[in-house]
Write an enzyme that holds these catalytic residues in place. Structure first.
Site, PDB file in Angstrom:
ATOM      1  CG  HIS A 102      -0.270  -0.206   2.505  1.00  0.00           C
ATOM      2  ND1 HIS A 102       0.091  -1.460   2.944  1.00  0.00           N
ATOM      3  CD2 HIS A 102       0.155   0.662   3.463  1.00  0.00           C
ATOM      4  CE1 HIS A 102       0.699  -1.352   4.109  1.00  0.00           C
ATOM      5  NE2 HIS A 102       0.765  -0.072   4.444  1.00  0.00           N
ATOM      6  CG  HIS A 104       1.410   5.059   4.328  1.00  0.00           C
ATOM      7  ND1 HIS A 104       0.672   4.948   5.485  1.00  0.00           N
ATOM      8  CD2 HIS A 104       2.112   3.901   4.224  1.00  0.00           C
ATOM      9  CE1 HIS A 104       0.929   3.773   6.058  1.00  0.00           C
ATOM     10  NE2 HIS A 104       1.800   3.121   5.310  1.00  0.00           N
TER      11      HIS A 104
HETATM   12  P1  5GP Z   1       2.217  -0.079   7.245  1.00  0.00           P
HETATM   13  O1  5GP Z   1       2.762  -0.073   8.631  1.00  0.00           O
HETATM   14  O2  5GP Z   1       1.992  -1.504   6.833  1.00  0.00           O
HETATM   15  O3  5GP Z   1       2.995   0.710   6.233  1.00  0.00           O
HETATM   16  O4  5GP Z   1       0.847   0.676   7.298  1.00  0.00           O
HETATM   17  C1  5GP Z   1      -0.337   0.090   7.746  1.00  0.00           C
HETATM   18  C2  5GP Z   1      -1.283   1.231   8.015  1.00  0.00           C
HETATM   19  O5  5GP Z   1      -2.570   0.685   8.152  1.00  0.00           O
HETATM   20  C3  5GP Z   1      -0.984   2.010   9.284  1.00  0.00           C
HETATM   21  O6  5GP Z   1      -0.775   3.365   8.976  1.00  0.00           O
HETATM   22  C4  5GP Z   1      -2.218   1.804  10.149  1.00  0.00           C
HETATM   23  O7  5GP Z   1      -2.590   2.965  10.847  1.00  0.00           O
HETATM   24  C5  5GP Z   1      -3.269   1.390   9.148  1.00  0.00           C
HETATM   25  N1  5GP Z   1      -4.289   0.474   9.630  1.00  0.00           N
HETATM   26  C6  5GP Z   1      -4.128  -0.567  10.505  1.00  0.00           C
HETATM   27  N2  5GP Z   1      -5.300  -1.225  10.658  1.00  0.00           N
HETATM   28  C7  5GP Z   1      -6.200  -0.605   9.856  1.00  0.00           C
HETATM   29  C8  5GP Z   1      -7.583  -0.830   9.593  1.00  0.00           C
HETATM   30  O8  5GP Z   1      -8.220  -1.751  10.117  1.00  0.00           O
HETATM   31  N3  5GP Z   1      -8.194   0.018   8.717  1.00  0.00           N
HETATM   32  C9  5GP Z   1      -7.513   1.050   8.117  1.00  0.00           C
HETATM   33  N4  5GP Z   1      -8.217   1.820   7.289  1.00  0.00           N
HETATM   34  N5  5GP Z   1      -6.219   1.302   8.364  1.00  0.00           N
HETATM   35  C10 5GP Z   1      -5.570   0.475   9.215  1.00  0.00           C
END
Ligand code: 5GP
Length: 139
Positions: A102, A104
């Protein structure tokens, strides 16, 4: 690590879990981060089942980048941010917590820090309001 189809974003993509969706096309889905690091923090999630940048097929990556550009323009307008950053984390060492690729989109304001990663849930009413503004900005 093999791709795990039960990760939270795969479940959102399959409609098994809710999300504050702002945009969808054949290649990607965009929705608000529920623990935003800044107002308007949005995630663009490719539909291809891949953990990170090194696993995603090139065509799916290209589609997701175009979607990221389109959604970022709308987020920037919706929250009236002078700038924004794009982040994409690969592996736990880099801070990745959801193992489905994903992007951001994090709006930025001069001199304003952004919050810690994945820490504090935003109130639902606030997310709903921002969702409506981004959807409107996408026209
Ligand atoms: P990563 O750490 O993998 O780059 O980002 C994961 C993101 O997903 C984090 O910014 C976190 O806040 C977000 N996130 C975690 N759980 C959920 C969820 O259930 N729904 C949504 N919309 N975002 C989530």
């Amino acid at each position: 690590m093999a791709y795990d189809k039960t990760n939270i974003f795969a479940r959102i993509l399959r409609g098994e879990l809710p999300a504050f969706k702002v945009y969808e096309d054949e290649a990607s889905l965009a929705f608000l981060d529920i623990m935003p690091q800044a107002k308007g923090h949005t995630l663009v999630v490719p539909k291809a089942g891949a953990e990170g940048l090194l696993d995603i097929p090139p065509d799916a990556l290209a589609g997701a980048m175009l979607t990221t550009q389109k959604v970022a323009a709308a987020v920037k307008r919706a929250v009236e941010a002078p700038g924004f950053m794009i982040a994409q984390l690969n592996g736990p060492a880099a801070g990745q917590t959801v193992f489905h690729i994903h992007f951001h989109i994090i709006p930025r304001w001069e001199g304003a820090d952004f919050k810690l990663h994945a820490r504090e849930k935003a109130p639902e009413a606030e997310l709903k309001d921002i969702q409506a503004k981004i959807v409107a900005a996408l026209g």
